[in-house]
Design a protein around this motif. Structure first.
Motif, PDB file in Angstrom:
ATOM      1  N   ILE B   4      94.368  63.736  42.751  1.00  0.00           N
ATOM      2  CA  ILE B   4      93.557  63.094  41.722  1.00  0.00           C
ATOM      3  C   ILE B   4      94.172  61.733  41.408  1.00  0.00           C
ATOM      4  O   ILE B   4      95.383  61.617  41.250  1.00  0.00           O
ATOM      5  CB  ILE B   4      93.443  63.989  40.464  1.00  0.00           C
ATOM      6  CG1 ILE B   4      92.621  63.291  39.374  1.00  0.00           C
ATOM      7  CG2 ILE B   4      94.793  64.449  39.959  1.00  0.00           C
ATOM      8  CD1 ILE B   4      92.240  64.221  38.217  1.00  0.00           C
ATOM      9  N   CYS B  23      88.377  57.702  37.562  1.00  0.00           N
ATOM     10  CA  CYS B  23      89.115  58.867  38.045  1.00  0.00           C
ATOM     11  C   CYS B  23      88.400  59.397  39.283  1.00  0.00           C
ATOM     12  O   CYS B  23      87.175  59.549  39.279  1.00  0.00           O
ATOM     13  CB  CYS B  23      89.132  59.933  36.957  1.00  0.00           C
ATOM     14  SG  CYS B  23      89.751  61.550  37.460  1.00  0.00           S
ATOM     15  N   VAL B  25      88.772  62.357  42.611  1.00  0.00           N
ATOM     16  CA  VAL B  25      89.440  63.536  43.146  1.00  0.00           C
ATOM     17  C   VAL B  25      89.171  63.603  44.637  1.00  0.00           C
ATOM     18  O   VAL B  25      88.055  63.338  45.086  1.00  0.00           O
ATOM     19  CB  VAL B  25      88.933  64.816  42.452  1.00  0.00           C
ATOM     20  CG1 VAL B  25      89.639  66.050  43.004  1.00  0.00           C
ATOM     21  CG2 VAL B  25      89.140  64.718  40.950  1.00  0.00           C
ATOM     22  N   LEU B  33      85.353  68.273  35.941  1.00  0.00           N
ATOM     23  CA  LEU B  33      86.167  67.110  35.620  1.00  0.00           C
ATOM     24  C   LEU B  33      86.279  66.940  34.113  1.00  0.00           C
ATOM     25  O   LEU B  33      85.342  67.261  33.369  1.00  0.00           O
ATOM     26  CB  LEU B  33      85.544  65.852  36.248  1.00  0.00           C
ATOM     27  CG  LEU B  33      85.519  65.828  37.788  1.00  0.00           C
ATOM     28  CD1 LEU B  33      84.694  64.665  38.300  1.00  0.00           C
ATOM     29  CD2 LEU B  33      86.926  65.770  38.348  1.00  0.00           C
ATOM     30  N   ARG B  68      79.348  60.455  35.443  1.00  0.00           N
ATOM     31  CA  ARG B  68      79.767  61.038  36.722  1.00  0.00           C
ATOM     32  C   ARG B  68      78.724  60.649  37.767  1.00  0.00           C
ATOM     33  O   ARG B  68      77.803  61.420  38.045  1.00  0.00           O
ATOM     34  CB  ARG B  68      79.900  62.557  36.614  1.00  0.00           C
ATOM     35  CG  ARG B  68      80.474  63.190  37.879  1.00  0.00           C
ATOM     36  CD  ARG B  68      80.807  64.635  37.620  1.00  0.00           C
ATOM     37  NE  ARG B  68      81.277  65.319  38.827  1.00  0.00           N
ATOM     38  CZ  ARG B  68      81.742  66.556  38.838  1.00  0.00           C
ATOM     39  NH1 ARG B  68      81.795  67.252  37.711  1.00  0.00           N
ATOM     40  NH2 ARG B  68      82.144  67.103  39.961  1.00  0.00           N
ATOM     41  N   ARG B  72      82.866  63.423  42.936  1.00  0.00           N
ATOM     42  CA  ARG B  72      84.293  63.418  42.677  1.00  0.00           C
ATOM     43  C   ARG B  72      84.746  62.165  41.937  1.00  0.00           C
ATOM     44  O   ARG B  72      85.896  61.753  42.039  1.00  0.00           O
ATOM     45  CB  ARG B  72      85.046  63.562  44.005  1.00  0.00           C
ATOM     46  CG  ARG B  72      84.902  64.955  44.608  1.00  0.00           C
ATOM     47  CD  ARG B  72      85.405  65.027  46.031  1.00  0.00           C
ATOM     48  NE  ARG B  72      84.517  64.326  46.945  1.00  0.00           N
ATOM     49  CZ  ARG B  72      84.769  64.182  48.244  1.00  0.00           C
ATOM     50  NH1 ARG B  72      85.883  64.658  48.760  1.00  0.00           N
ATOM     51  NH2 ARG B  72      83.918  63.544  49.029  1.00  0.00           N
ATOM     52  N   CYS B  91      92.842  62.208  33.102  1.00  0.00           N
ATOM     53  CA  CYS B  91      91.731  62.849  33.787  1.00  0.00           C
ATOM     54  C   CYS B  91      92.265  64.127  34.424  1.00  0.00           C
ATOM     55  O   CYS B  91      93.438  64.176  34.855  1.00  0.00           O
ATOM     56  CB  CYS B  91      91.176  61.912  34.855  1.00  0.00           C
ATOM     57  SG  CYS B  91      89.747  62.548  35.760  1.00  0.00           S
ATOM     58  N   TRP B  93      91.037  67.919  36.757  1.00  0.00           N
ATOM     59  CA  TRP B  93      89.988  68.638  37.469  1.00  0.00           C
ATOM     60  C   TRP B  93      90.361  70.115  37.563  1.00  0.00           C
ATOM     61  O   TRP B  93      91.518  70.499  37.434  1.00  0.00           O
ATOM     62  CB  TRP B  93      89.767  68.049  38.865  1.00  0.00           C
ATOM     63  CG  TRP B  93      90.848  68.351  39.854  1.00  0.00           C
ATOM     64  CD1 TRP B  93      92.012  67.652  40.054  1.00  0.00           C
ATOM     65  CD2 TRP B  93      90.872  69.447  40.784  1.00  0.00           C
ATOM     66  NE1 TRP B  93      92.762  68.229  41.040  1.00  0.00           N
ATOM     67  CE2 TRP B  93      92.082  69.338  41.517  1.00  0.00           C
ATOM     68  CE3 TRP B  93      90.008  70.491  41.083  1.00  0.00           C
ATOM     69  CZ2 TRP B  93      92.433  70.234  42.519  1.00  0.00           C
ATOM     70  CZ3 TRP B  93      90.356  71.385  42.087  1.00  0.00           C
ATOM     71  CH2 TRP B  93      91.562  71.257  42.777  1.00  0.00           C
TER      72      TRP B  93
END
Lengths: 110, 112
Positions: B4, B23, B25, B33, B68, B72, B91, B93
């Motif tokens: 991440i 952020c 991932v 998230l 978002r 990711r 952040c 996940w």
């Protein structure tokens, strides 16, 4: 609302002494409980979770539903244990986030 | 393995300016998230979470918003920063089937 209480902002113990970081939670059901640790200049990382019942870096934590506690313990503190420790719970269903305590700064003196 | 990322690592912005923290991932798909704020002496406070693209849940009313745009990628924004927005933003996940969360390195925001 869920609440996680860590009564000690700062805890200082000598190397080799036992350590206990206190944590109390508020959820009356069966929460998922975690301890996270943040070493200096490192990211927040999971130390242990109650479901796994693991011992990580010599730390253990036992869930006591009667006292709604999840205290973190280590029999012999080491200098490298100095860090910020956060207790957290996830009590809801689905993907809601964690509720964290305010953290305890653990200092291990040589 | 999953990783991440957050950027920038540090940011100094004047009051009233906009904000965008990013952020991302890697190594997993359809993660949950989260955005947290870590303020001195106040622990970590959950700000937003997302279970999928375009799905945002806000935990506290505030001057911030989240988006978002991709599976990711998670973005924290503000149109006009306040002094009280200063803090350390994290952040995180998690997998859909697990409550365990993994945190990014964080962004230190100072509003002047």
């Amino acid at each position: 609302a869920q609440r996680v209480t860590q009564p000690e902002k700062l805890l200082s113990v000598f190397k080799g002494a036992p350590v206990e970081l206190k944590c109390n939670y508020s959820y009356s059901g069966s929460p998922e409980l975690f301890w996270y640790v943040q070493y200096s200049r490192q990211r927040l990382q999971l130390l242990l979770r109650h479901i796994s019942r693991e011992s990580i870096k010599g730390f253990t934590a036992d869930l006591n539903k009667g006292e709604t506690s999840f205290h973190l313990k280590k029999p012999f503190a080491q200098e490298e244990d100095s860090a910020m420790y956060y207790c957290a719970q996830n009590s809801g269903g689905g993907a809601d986030g964690l509720t964290f305590g305010k953290g305890t700064h653990l200092i291990i003196q040589p | 393995s999953q990783t991440i990322h957050q950027w920038p690592a540090t940011l100094v912005q004047p009051v009233g300016s906009p904000l965008s923290l990013e952020c991302t991932v890697e190594g997993t798909s359809n993660p949950n998230l989260y955005w947290y704020r870590q303020a001195a002496g106040r622990g970590l406070q959950l700000l937003f979470y997302s279970v999928g693209i375009g799905q945002i849940s806000s935990e506290v009313p505030q001057n911030l918003s989240a988006s978002r745009p991709q599976d990711r990628q998670f973005i924290l924004s503000s149109k006009k920063l306040l002094l009280s927005d200063s803090g350390f933003y994290l952040c995180a996940w998690s997998q859909d089937t697990s409550y365990e969360q993994y945190f990014g390195p964080g962004t230190r925001l100072t509003v002047t």
